[in-house]
Design a protein around this motif. Structure first.
Motif, PDB file in Angstrom:
ATOM      1  N   SER A  73       0.824  -1.208   0.000  1.00  0.00           N
ATOM      2  CA  SER A  73       0.000   0.000   0.000  1.00  0.00           C
ATOM      3  C   SER A  73       0.858   1.258   0.000  1.00  0.00           C
ATOM      4  O   SER A  73       1.678   1.468   0.905  1.00  0.00           O
ATOM      5  CB  SER A  73      -0.909  -0.003   1.232  1.00  0.00           C
ATOM      6  OG  SER A  73      -1.444   1.281   1.468  1.00  0.00           O
ATOM      7  N   LEU A  74       0.663   2.101  -1.009  1.00  0.00           N
ATOM      8  CA  LEU A  74       1.409   3.359  -1.060  1.00  0.00           C
ATOM      9  C   LEU A  74       0.915   4.325   0.010  1.00  0.00           C
ATOM     10  O   LEU A  74       1.669   5.191   0.470  1.00  0.00           O
ATOM     11  CB  LEU A  74       1.299   3.983  -2.456  1.00  0.00           C
ATOM     12  CG  LEU A  74       1.993   3.190  -3.569  1.00  0.00           C
ATOM     13  CD1 LEU A  74       1.757   3.843  -4.915  1.00  0.00           C
ATOM     14  CD2 LEU A  74       3.488   3.058  -3.301  1.00  0.00           C
ATOM     15  N   ASP A  75      -0.339   4.181   0.425  1.00  0.00           N
ATOM     16  CA  ASP A  75      -0.854   5.003   1.529  1.00  0.00           C
ATOM     17  C   ASP A  75      -0.112   4.684   2.821  1.00  0.00           C
ATOM     18  O   ASP A  75       0.281   5.584   3.567  1.00  0.00           O
ATOM     19  CB  ASP A  75      -2.352   4.771   1.698  1.00  0.00           C
ATOM     20  CG  ASP A  75      -2.918   5.543   2.884  1.00  0.00           C
ATOM     21  OD1 ASP A  75      -2.892   6.793   2.855  1.00  0.00           O
ATOM     22  OD2 ASP A  75      -3.349   4.907   3.872  1.00  0.00           O
ATOM     23  N   LEU A  76       0.104   3.392   3.083  1.00  0.00           N
ATOM     24  CA  LEU A  76       0.872   2.989   4.271  1.00  0.00           C
ATOM     25  C   LEU A  76       2.297   3.516   4.175  1.00  0.00           C
ATOM     26  O   LEU A  76       2.858   4.013   5.165  1.00  0.00           O
ATOM     27  CB  LEU A  76       0.876   1.463   4.391  1.00  0.00           C
ATOM     28  CG  LEU A  76       1.780   0.868   5.468  1.00  0.00           C
ATOM     29  CD1 LEU A  76       1.406   1.382   6.865  1.00  0.00           C
ATOM     30  CD2 LEU A  76       1.723  -0.665   5.425  1.00  0.00           C
ATOM     31  N   LYS A  77       2.889   3.432   2.992  1.00  0.00           N
ATOM     32  CA  LYS A  77       4.249   3.935   2.803  1.00  0.00           C
ATOM     33  C   LYS A  77       4.323   5.431   3.100  1.00  0.00           C
ATOM     34  O   LYS A  77       5.259   5.900   3.765  1.00  0.00           O
ATOM     35  CB  LYS A  77       4.709   3.638   1.377  1.00  0.00           C
ATOM     36  CG  LYS A  77       6.134   4.044   1.064  1.00  0.00           C
ATOM     37  CD  LYS A  77       6.553   3.506  -0.286  1.00  0.00           C
ATOM     38  CE  LYS A  77       7.925   4.017  -0.695  1.00  0.00           C
ATOM     39  NZ  LYS A  77       7.914   5.438  -1.072  1.00  0.00           N
ATOM     40  N   ARG A  78       3.347   6.194   2.634  1.00  0.00           N
ATOM     41  CA  ARG A  78       3.321   7.640   2.910  1.00  0.00           C
ATOM     42  C   ARG A  78       3.184   7.916   4.409  1.00  0.00           C
ATOM     43  O   ARG A  78       3.805   8.838   4.935  1.00  0.00           O
ATOM     44  CB  ARG A  78       2.145   8.309   2.174  1.00  0.00           C
ATOM     45  CG  ARG A  78       2.133   8.123   0.669  1.00  0.00           C
ATOM     46  CD  ARG A  78       3.186   8.963  -0.049  1.00  0.00           C
ATOM     47  NE  ARG A  78       3.120   8.724  -1.478  1.00  0.00           N
ATOM     48  CZ  ARG A  78       3.886   7.854  -2.139  1.00  0.00           C
ATOM     49  NH1 ARG A  78       4.795   7.152  -1.490  1.00  0.00           N
ATOM     50  NH2 ARG A  78       3.775   7.708  -3.445  1.00  0.00           N
TER      51      ARG A  78
END
Length: 353
Positions: free
Chosen positions: A72-77
């Motif tokens: 998840s790119l949201d988690l990465k952000r």
């Protein structure tokens, strides 16, 4: 870190020739392969094309980037935001969770690579909290020690976000390990047994702007000690890879939505030099801070590292002698912590005669 102390100054032959005066002032290279993992969304997909690309990348470079990786790119952000908040704290507050010679996890702003201080500050934490490691580097000493992560009080969600991200990046690492195994002509689970009590850890790197980027390095030249590394980075350039064919330093163009994968020393030894653990380094700039997050996939402390029988023959004898991972890990951590008289331990110490 505003004034360049002599401890940071690299020997002339190791200073960056393409240091970054500005964050976007670097040589881009399209040579590091980018591999699209989107086909893995189909559980019945044919992995042949994918593993062929991985094999080529691991032999020629020891590095590749992956896109459409499923994390998840949201988690990465969110974890990037939390990391930046932690490094913005006062030095006094960060040092409340400072590492020491016994526990290598926590905050540190004095790490050395090849006995030269790196221009960075870091926070390390084990994937498994707690993690079992040897109590000393002495080969005959069988005593073990359980280490836990020192978590800061601020940011308030630091531990929660870190552990959520760690679980997800671990899944990606093992997915990649299976693909690497298949690329070698081995069963997908060939390496799984080495990670029962894994010593894997994650690192947050912060590279502040450097007043003399032509003299220092964010991280000096080195090869990673473990099995594979899964690196997330921001859009500020800095990572350089030594090309296997000629040793030239090649800058990797940052893609914040991709992960950079590199082969570590353990995999190079297991494959008897078929796959390459490339030296790499980080150059710094004078205008912009940089952040990155590597996940180091490490085996259990009791695993002995040696060339696998599948890669040994009369025509291809073992290139390395056996060594114990736990003792290697303990010795390497102590050499990273501070400058040592004899330098850090390397896999070259275990080269077969």
């Amino acid at each position: 870190m505003g004034v360049l102390d002599e401890a940071f100054i690299q020997a002339p032959e190791h200073r960056p020739k393409t240091h970054l005066k500005h964050s976007d002032d670097y040589i881009l290279s399209k040579e590091i392969p980018t591999i699209d993992l989107s086909s893995l969304q189909d559980p019945n997909c044919d992995k042949t094309a994918l593993t062929t690309q991985i094999a080529e990348a691991c032999m020629r470079w020891g590095f590749f980037q992956v896109t459409n990786h499923g994390l998840s790119l949201d988690l990465k952000r969110r974890v990037e935001k939390t990391m930046a908040e932690f490094f913005s704290l006062t030095l006094e507050e960060k040092r409340r969770v400072k590492r020491d010679e016994v526990n290598p996890m926590g905050y540190h702003d004095g790490e050395h690579t090849k006995n030269v201080r790196d221009w960075k500050e870091i926070f390390d934490f084990f994937l498994q909290d707690s993690t079992t490691v040897p109590a000393s580097t002495v080969p005959e000493d069988t005593e073990l020690r359980k280490l836990t992560n020192p978590w800061p009080q601020n940011p308030s969600d630091f531990r929660e976000v870190c552990q959520e991200y760690a679980r997800e990046v671990e899944k990606l690492a093992f997915k990649l390990l299976e693909l690497i195994s298949i690329s070698l002509g081995l069963p997908a689970d060939r390496f799984t047994g080495y990670f029962k009590d894994q010593t894997s850890f994650l690192r947050f790197n912060h590279y502040p702007p450097c007043p003399n980027p032509e003299l220092a390095l964010g991280v000096g030249r080195h090869a990673d000690a473990g099995v594979i590394t899964v690196l997330a980075q921001d859009n500020v350039g800095g990572l350089q890879v030594s090309r296997r064919s000629d040793g030239q330093w090649i800058s990797v163009k940052p893609n914040p939505d991709a992960f950079i994968i590199n082969i570590g020393n353990c995999m190079q030894v297991w494959t008897n030099d078929k796959y390459w653990s490339a030296e790499h380094r980080v150059v710094v700039n004078s205008s912009k801070e940089r952040f990155s997050m590597p996940f180091f996939l490490f085996p259990s402390h009791d695993v002995n590292i040696e060339p696998l029988e599948e890669f040994i023959s009369e025509d291809n004898p073992p290139c390395y002698k056996k060594y114990n991972w736990g003792k290697f890990f303990a010795a390497r951590n102590r050499s990273d912590y501070k400058k040592l008289q004899g330098g850090s331990i390397q896999i070259d110490h275990f080269k077969a005669a």
